[in-house]
Design an enzyme around this catalytic site. Structure first.
Site, PDB file in Angstrom:
ATOM      1  N   ASN A 212     -12.755   8.338 -23.119  1.00  0.00           N
ATOM      2  CA  ASN A 212     -11.349   8.753 -23.230  1.00  0.00           C
ATOM      3  C   ASN A 212     -10.815   9.089 -21.842  1.00  0.00           C
ATOM      4  O   ASN A 212     -11.526   8.931 -20.845  1.00  0.00           O
ATOM      5  CB  ASN A 212     -11.207   9.939 -24.194  1.00  0.00           C
ATOM      6  CG  ASN A 212     -12.049  11.110 -23.737  1.00  0.00           C
ATOM      7  OD1 ASN A 212     -11.827  11.657 -22.667  1.00  0.00           O
ATOM      8  ND2 ASN A 212     -13.047  11.481 -24.535  1.00  0.00           N
ATOM      9  N   ASP A 281     -15.741  11.567 -30.435  1.00  0.00           N
ATOM     10  CA  ASP A 281     -16.089  11.903 -31.821  1.00  0.00           C
ATOM     11  C   ASP A 281     -16.930  10.806 -32.469  1.00  0.00           C
ATOM     12  O   ASP A 281     -17.545  11.034 -33.501  1.00  0.00           O
ATOM     13  CB  ASP A 281     -14.807  12.098 -32.641  1.00  0.00           C
ATOM     14  CG  ASP A 281     -14.179  13.455 -32.353  1.00  0.00           C
ATOM     15  OD1 ASP A 281     -14.934  14.415 -32.114  1.00  0.00           O
ATOM     16  OD2 ASP A 281     -12.935  13.546 -32.340  1.00  0.00           O
ATOM     17  N   PRO A 308     -22.026  14.387 -33.450  1.00  0.00           N
ATOM     18  CA  PRO A 308     -22.025  15.802 -33.838  1.00  0.00           C
ATOM     19  C   PRO A 308     -20.834  16.527 -33.250  1.00  0.00           C
ATOM     20  O   PRO A 308     -20.330  16.137 -32.183  1.00  0.00           O
ATOM     21  CB  PRO A 308     -23.334  16.339 -33.234  1.00  0.00           C
ATOM     22  CG  PRO A 308     -23.748  15.336 -32.216  1.00  0.00           C
ATOM     23  CD  PRO A 308     -23.149  14.019 -32.603  1.00  0.00           C
ATOM     24  N   ASP A 309     -20.365  17.554 -33.918  1.00  0.00           N
ATOM     25  CA  ASP A 309     -19.332  18.422 -33.366  1.00  0.00           C
ATOM     26  C   ASP A 309     -20.039  19.538 -32.601  1.00  0.00           C
ATOM     27  O   ASP A 309     -20.615  20.454 -33.188  1.00  0.00           O
ATOM     28  CB  ASP A 309     -18.455  18.999 -34.485  1.00  0.00           C
ATOM     29  CG  ASP A 309     -17.258  19.756 -33.931  1.00  0.00           C
ATOM     30  OD1 ASP A 309     -17.439  20.521 -32.952  1.00  0.00           O
ATOM     31  OD2 ASP A 309     -16.152  19.576 -34.457  1.00  0.00           O
ATOM     32  N   PHE A 327     -10.948  24.055 -26.696  1.00  0.00           N
ATOM     33  CA  PHE A 327      -9.645  23.455 -26.441  1.00  0.00           C
ATOM     34  C   PHE A 327      -9.286  22.618 -27.663  1.00  0.00           C
ATOM     35  O   PHE A 327     -10.175  22.185 -28.403  1.00  0.00           O
ATOM     36  CB  PHE A 327      -9.705  22.535 -25.218  1.00  0.00           C
ATOM     37  CG  PHE A 327      -9.427  23.234 -23.920  1.00  0.00           C
ATOM     38  CD1 PHE A 327     -10.348  24.118 -23.386  1.00  0.00           C
ATOM     39  CD2 PHE A 327      -8.253  22.991 -23.225  1.00  0.00           C
ATOM     40  CE1 PHE A 327     -10.105  24.765 -22.183  1.00  0.00           C
ATOM     41  CE2 PHE A 327      -7.992  23.627 -22.017  1.00  0.00           C
ATOM     42  CZ  PHE A 327      -8.921  24.512 -21.493  1.00  0.00           C
ATOM     43  N   LYS A 341      -9.016  24.569 -35.959  1.00  0.00           N
ATOM     44  CA  LYS A 341     -10.249  24.402 -35.164  1.00  0.00           C
ATOM     45  C   LYS A 341     -10.820  25.748 -34.746  1.00  0.00           C
ATOM     46  O   LYS A 341     -12.035  25.921 -34.674  1.00  0.00           O
ATOM     47  CB  LYS A 341      -9.974  23.526 -33.933  1.00  0.00           C
ATOM     48  CG  LYS A 341      -9.771  22.070 -34.302  1.00  0.00           C
ATOM     49  CD  LYS A 341      -9.431  21.181 -33.112  1.00  0.00           C
ATOM     50  CE  LYS A 341      -9.178  19.751 -33.603  1.00  0.00           C
ATOM     51  NZ  LYS A 341      -8.703  18.849 -32.564  1.00  0.00           N
TER      52      LYS A 341
HETATM   53  O1  PMT Z   1     -10.124  16.581 -18.240  1.00  0.00           O
HETATM   54  P1  PMT Z   1      -8.632  16.558 -17.953  1.00  0.00           P
HETATM   55  O2  PMT Z   1      -8.147  15.211 -17.519  1.00  0.00           O
HETATM   56  O3  PMT Z   1      -8.229  17.661 -17.022  1.00  0.00           O
HETATM   57  O4  PMT Z   1      -7.886  16.836 -19.340  1.00  0.00           O
HETATM   58  C1  PMT Z   1      -7.986  18.076 -19.948  1.00  0.00           C
HETATM   59  C2  PMT Z   1      -8.217  17.933 -21.461  1.00  0.00           C
HETATM   60  C3  PMT Z   1      -6.993  17.333 -22.119  1.00  0.00           C
HETATM   61  C4  PMT Z   1      -9.451  17.074 -21.755  1.00  0.00           C
HETATM   62  C5  PMT Z   1      -8.474  19.396 -21.975  1.00  0.00           C
HETATM   63  O5  PMT Z   1      -7.357  20.181 -21.673  1.00  0.00           O
HETATM   64  C6  PMT Z   1      -8.705  19.435 -23.472  1.00  0.00           C
HETATM   65  O6  PMT Z   1      -7.793  19.530 -24.277  1.00  0.00           O
HETATM   66  N1  PMT Z   1     -10.006  19.335 -23.876  1.00  0.00           N
HETATM   67  C7  PMT Z   1     -10.424  19.199 -25.285  1.00  0.00           C
HETATM   68  C8  PMT Z   1     -10.436  17.745 -25.629  1.00  0.00           C
HETATM   69  C9  PMT Z   1     -10.921  17.531 -27.064  1.00  0.00           C
HETATM   70  O7  PMT Z   1     -11.957  16.954 -27.280  1.00  0.00           O
HETATM   71  O8  PMT Z   1     -10.160  18.116 -27.968  1.00  0.00           O
HETATM   72  P2  PMT Z   1     -10.502  18.098 -29.552  1.00  0.00           P
HETATM   73  O9  PMT Z   1      -9.298  18.713 -30.173  1.00  0.00           O
HETATM   74  O10 PMT Z   1     -10.905  16.742 -29.981  1.00  0.00           O
HETATM   75  O11 PMT Z   1     -11.758  19.055 -29.671  1.00  0.00           O
HETATM   76  C10 PMT Z   1     -11.647  20.443 -29.966  1.00  0.00           C
HETATM   77  C11 PMT Z   1     -12.778  21.211 -29.313  1.00  0.00           C
HETATM   78  O12 PMT Z   1     -14.032  20.766 -29.834  1.00  0.00           O
HETATM   79  C12 PMT Z   1     -12.867  21.029 -27.811  1.00  0.00           C
HETATM   80  O13 PMT Z   1     -13.224  22.266 -27.241  1.00  0.00           O
HETATM   81  C13 PMT Z   1     -13.980  19.997 -27.636  1.00  0.00           C
HETATM   82  O14 PMT Z   1     -14.695  20.222 -26.403  1.00  0.00           O
HETATM   83  C14 PMT Z   1     -14.875  20.240 -28.836  1.00  0.00           C
HETATM   84  N2  PMT Z   1     -15.516  19.042 -29.369  1.00  0.00           N
HETATM   85  C15 PMT Z   1     -14.807  17.945 -29.740  1.00  0.00           C
HETATM   86  C16 PMT Z   1     -15.449  16.874 -30.287  1.00  0.00           C
HETATM   87  C17 PMT Z   1     -16.854  16.928 -30.485  1.00  0.00           C
HETATM   88  N3  PMT Z   1     -17.491  15.915 -31.023  1.00  0.00           N
HETATM   89  N4  PMT Z   1     -17.527  18.032 -30.146  1.00  0.00           N
HETATM   90  C18 PMT Z   1     -16.880  19.089 -29.607  1.00  0.00           C
HETATM   91  O15 PMT Z   1     -17.506  20.097 -29.256  1.00  0.00           O
END
Ligand code: PMT
Length: 403
Positions: A212, A281, A308-309, A327, A341
């Protein structure tokens, strides 16, 4: 209810000496630590650096002479005096030191510093003879007795050719003293902080992968800020093109599965976990052992399976004394999705990131976020990622102190 953000404000007075150019770097360091800086210059300082330089760097008009704009100067200097959380003069010449000691207010800087009720700090810089002159030393004693903090000059080779005391102290040291005066330094000492950053890469074949747009900038800014504030920081990073922040232990990962394994090894030792990474994901159900070839125009069908999450898995073994932050990168119903979340991943705070907004999210130097805890939601305006990092850490510290 969105909360209101207050950024600490330093009014930076710049006086006329060769070290005036160093005030530009000082301003940048303070800004990177989340400080709003307004500049007041003396007429002589403008001979060394133009007000436009400070105006561009600070993003605010620069106040120079009280008589430039006769209708507004009185309002302007009082407004600046009131706005300051700290009034810092660097470099401070013998002239401004003398004026301050004697209560002379005859230009924008001297009137503003006289009007302020904020703590005042000066970083003198001048020729050694001027520094050692009894008049200067007497004035400094007077100012010190009134509570003015003095960042003593260093000794060394001076621009005028002399060697001795009078050289402006290193701007990083001045910034550190200013931050100390604002109560914003080394406030994370003793805390172990794990930060995740960047994307994961999920291989399709030996030459292709799914990923991504995460650049790692957000996570690296958090790791850097936490280390600057005294925390012991481990940065779990996906493949990015960024330099490792100083004083941070870097642990690389490539896939989401690897992130999970590394994070599980490290999490129990941490006081704080901040997950800014964007782990994929999905991954390919089967990674092709050889490069996938084109198939005479036929569509290529890939089967992806869920990864996995990581955050949810770590959240399940979170201890009550730990603070976990996630985040949420969202494109619609941002706050509702982020709130979901927060609950599902057992987080103490989630940083909701509307990645559709200009200047927010992936691969830019700025971000627009809302910090959601179980008690409140604080929406921040567009700001640089290093400033966002400090706001997140301020909130984290409050959560740590509530444990
Ligand atoms: O890296 P940059 O270019 O500076 O951009 C910053 C960013 C947009 C990446 C950052 O600000 C951000 O939003 N990061 C989270 C990206 C993300 O995966 O969001 P999500 O809504 O899909 O996931 C929610 C949370 O679960 C996040 O803390 C993520 O790290 C975590 N996650 C997600 C998927 C997964 N399989 N396992 C996880 O632990």
């Amino acid at each position: 209810m969105p909360g209101k953000e207050h950024k600490p404000c330093v009014v930076l007075g710049v006086t006329g000496g060769i070290a005036a150019y160093k005030a530009c770097e000082l301003l940048r360091i303070l800004q990177k630590r989340g400080i709003d800086v307004y500049v007041v210059m003396t007429q002589n300082a403008c001979r060394f650096v133009t007000p436009l330089t400070f105006e561009t760097l600070s993003g605010h008009p620069v106040a120079v002479d009280t008589f430039d704009r006769p209708q507004t100067w009185e309002v302007e200097h009082i407004a600046l005096a009131k706005r300051a959380d700290l009034f810092l003069i660097a470099p401070a010449t013998a002239n401004i030191i003398g004026k301050m000691a004697c209560g002379i207010a005859d230009d924008m800087l001297s009137t503003t510093v006289m009007a302020t009720r904020a703590p005042v700090m000066i970083a003198p810089a001048m020729n050694t003879g001027m520094w050692e002159n009894e008049a200067t030393q007497h004035n400094l004693r007077t100012l010190a007795s009134r509570g003015v903090q003095i960042v003593l000059p260093a000794s060394g080779h001076l621009a005028c050719g002399d060697s001795g005391a009078g050289k402006l102290e290193d701007v990083a040291v001045i910034a550190e003293r200013a931050l100390e005066a604002l109560g914003r330094t080394r406030d994370m000492e003793g805390l172990r902080v794990l930060v995740t950053a960047g994307p994961s890469r999920e291989a399709l074949d030996p030459v292709r992968y799914v990923t991504n747009r995460s650049s790692g900038k957000m996570g690296y800014a958090i790791a850097r800020a936490a280390a600057q504030r005294g925390a012991q920081v481990t940065l779990l990073t996906g493949p990015v093109a960024l330099e490792a922040p100083q004083g941070v232990q870097v642990v690389p990962f490539t896939t989401t599965q690897e992130l999970l394994e590394r994070a599980q090894e490290l999490a129990a030792k941490q006081d704080v976990l901040i997950q800014a990474a964007a782990p994929a994901d999905y991954r390919a159900q089967k990674v092709a052992p050889q490069k996938i070839k084109k198939n005479s125009g036929e569509p290529l069908v890939l089967t992806l399976v869920e990864n996995p999450d990581v955050a949810a898995a770590l959240g399940r073994s979170k201890r009550p004394d730990q603070v976990f932050v996630g985040f949420a990168a969202e494109t619609n119903d941002v706050l509702a999705h982020a709130q979901g979340k927060l609950e599902r991943k057992n987080l103490d705070m989630i940083v909701a990131n509307d990645v559709t907004l200009p200047g927010a999210g992936f691969d830019v130097d700025t971000n627009v976020v809302t910090l959601i805890t179980r008690d409140e939601a604080v929406s921040l305006p567009l700001m640089r990622k290093d400033e966002v990092a400090d706001r997140i850490l301020d909130q984290v510290l409050m959560l740590v102190h509530d444990r």
